[in-house]
Scaffold this active site. Structure first.
Site, PDB file in Angstrom:
ATOM      1  N   SER A 178      -7.560 -67.911-117.051  1.00  0.00           N
ATOM      2  CA  SER A 178      -6.924 -68.399-118.192  1.00  0.00           C
ATOM      3  C   SER A 178      -7.267 -69.621-118.266  1.00  0.00           C
ATOM      4  O   SER A 178      -8.472 -70.128-118.810  1.00  0.00           O
ATOM      5  CB  SER A 178      -5.319 -68.266-117.677  1.00  0.00           C
ATOM      6  OG  SER A 178      -4.601 -68.443-118.968  1.00  0.00           O
ATOM      7  N   ASP A 225      -2.939 -57.581-122.339  1.00  0.00           N
ATOM      8  CA  ASP A 225      -2.644 -59.170-122.106  1.00  0.00           C
ATOM      9  C   ASP A 225      -1.818 -59.650-123.011  1.00  0.00           C
ATOM     10  O   ASP A 225      -1.852 -59.567-124.288  1.00  0.00           O
ATOM     11  CB  ASP A 225      -3.987 -59.858-121.996  1.00  0.00           C
ATOM     12  CG  ASP A 225      -3.696 -61.240-121.301  1.00  0.00           C
ATOM     13  OD1 ASP A 225      -2.472 -62.071-121.772  1.00  0.00           O
ATOM     14  OD2 ASP A 225      -4.562 -61.901-120.645  1.00  0.00           O
ATOM     15  N   HIS A 231      -1.580 -59.983-118.347  1.00  0.00           N
ATOM     16  CA  HIS A 231      -2.373 -61.490-118.122  1.00  0.00           C
ATOM     17  C   HIS A 231      -2.049 -61.675-116.679  1.00  0.00           C
ATOM     18  O   HIS A 231      -2.961 -62.346-116.069  1.00  0.00           O
ATOM     19  CB  HIS A 231      -1.402 -62.480-118.942  1.00  0.00           C
ATOM     20  CG  HIS A 231      -2.119 -63.875-118.892  1.00  0.00           C
ATOM     21  ND1 HIS A 231      -3.268 -64.239-119.684  1.00  0.00           N
ATOM     22  CD2 HIS A 231      -1.786 -65.115-118.239  1.00  0.00           C
ATOM     23  CE1 HIS A 231      -3.613 -65.173-119.371  1.00  0.00           C
ATOM     24  NE2 HIS A 231      -2.847 -66.024-118.642  1.00  0.00           N
TER      25      HIS A 231
END
Length: 255
Positions: A138, A206, A235
């Site tokens: 991320s 996600d 995610h």
């Protein structure tokens, strides 16, 4: 607009960084041997990291792992377990302001942290400098990518990566606030300059960084490149969704 962004930086940071100072266990909870490290940055911060050597021989590579914007290294033990089982040494680093690291996070600060981590790993003398892999999750993917442009690794792994902070902000915040993100963490702009092989791993479901970000990054990247979209994964559950394949996918991709 630049002056306005500077004035609002503390507020914006509160929407970007969610550090947790408490450690919830360590790699030994998953049966992994590890060493605590303290890494000094060029601007005087002290970072906490874990060095987790694999027990698998031969060692495939040495991974420097940059985590996302929330939690700390203790939330990534399952990542370490899967990567270690695939024959990968691992350095897990907490950014400034996270876990036991000093300071407060910022974009430039995280870049200094990433640079200091790689310098410290090379200086330790127990890794092959030609077999370093930068892996980011991320926000950490943006950190890994920027470092890779400055100090090219063997390969780069971008997990749940976004195209830019502003693009993510548009998904979750009003336009007036997202515009203040400016050009922070501009990964889509940077990735065409990446010369290392890149593996882009993303959950198809996600909910925080839609898979369209991964597709845009892949389209902009040079060869050699590989996308891996994990069906059914979001995610924060990508590692659980991939299981042992999480580490195996990384190891198999390496040159």
């Amino acid at each position: 607009m630049k002056a306005l962004r500077a004035m609002w930086n503390p507020l914006l940071d509160s929407f970007v960084y969610f550090p947790d100072r408490e450690l919830y266990g360590d790699p030994s909870d998953a049966g992994l041997a590890f060493t605590d490290l303290t890494i000094a940055t060029e601007d005087g911060e002290r970072l906490h990291a874990w060095w987790i050597p694999t027990r698998v021989t031969p060692v495939r590579a040495h991974v420097v792992f940059f985590h996302g914007n929330a939690g700390n290294v203790s939330h990534r033990v399952q990542h370490a377990l899967a990567l270690s089982a695939a024959g990968l040494d691992l350095m897990l680093v907490d950014y400034r302001g996270y876990g036991q690291s000093t300071g407060h996070p910022s974009e430039e600060g995280l870049h200094r942290d990433a640079r200091a981590s790689v310098i410290a790993l090379r200086a330790g003398g127990h890794v092959d400098p030609s077999r370093l892999v930068y892996m980011g999750e991320s926000l950490g993917a943006a950190v890994a990518l920027r470092l890779a442009l400055e100090d090219p690794p063997l390969a780069c792994v971008l997990q749940s990566a976004f195209t830019s902070l502003r693009d993510v902000a548009r998904e979750h915040y009003p336009a007036a606030l997202s515009s203040l993100a400016g050009d922070a963490y501009p990964s889509l702009e940077r990735i065409p300059r990446l010369r290392a092989p890149v593996l882009i791993v993303h959950g198809a479901e996600d909910e925080i960084v839609p898979v369209a970000h991964a597709r845009a990054l892949f389209a902009a990247a040079r060869e050699p490149r590989r996308p891996h979209v994990v069906e059914g994964a979001g995610h924060n559950d990508l590692v659980a969704a991939m299981g042992a394949g999480y580490g195996a996918e990384v190891a198999a991709w390496l040159p």
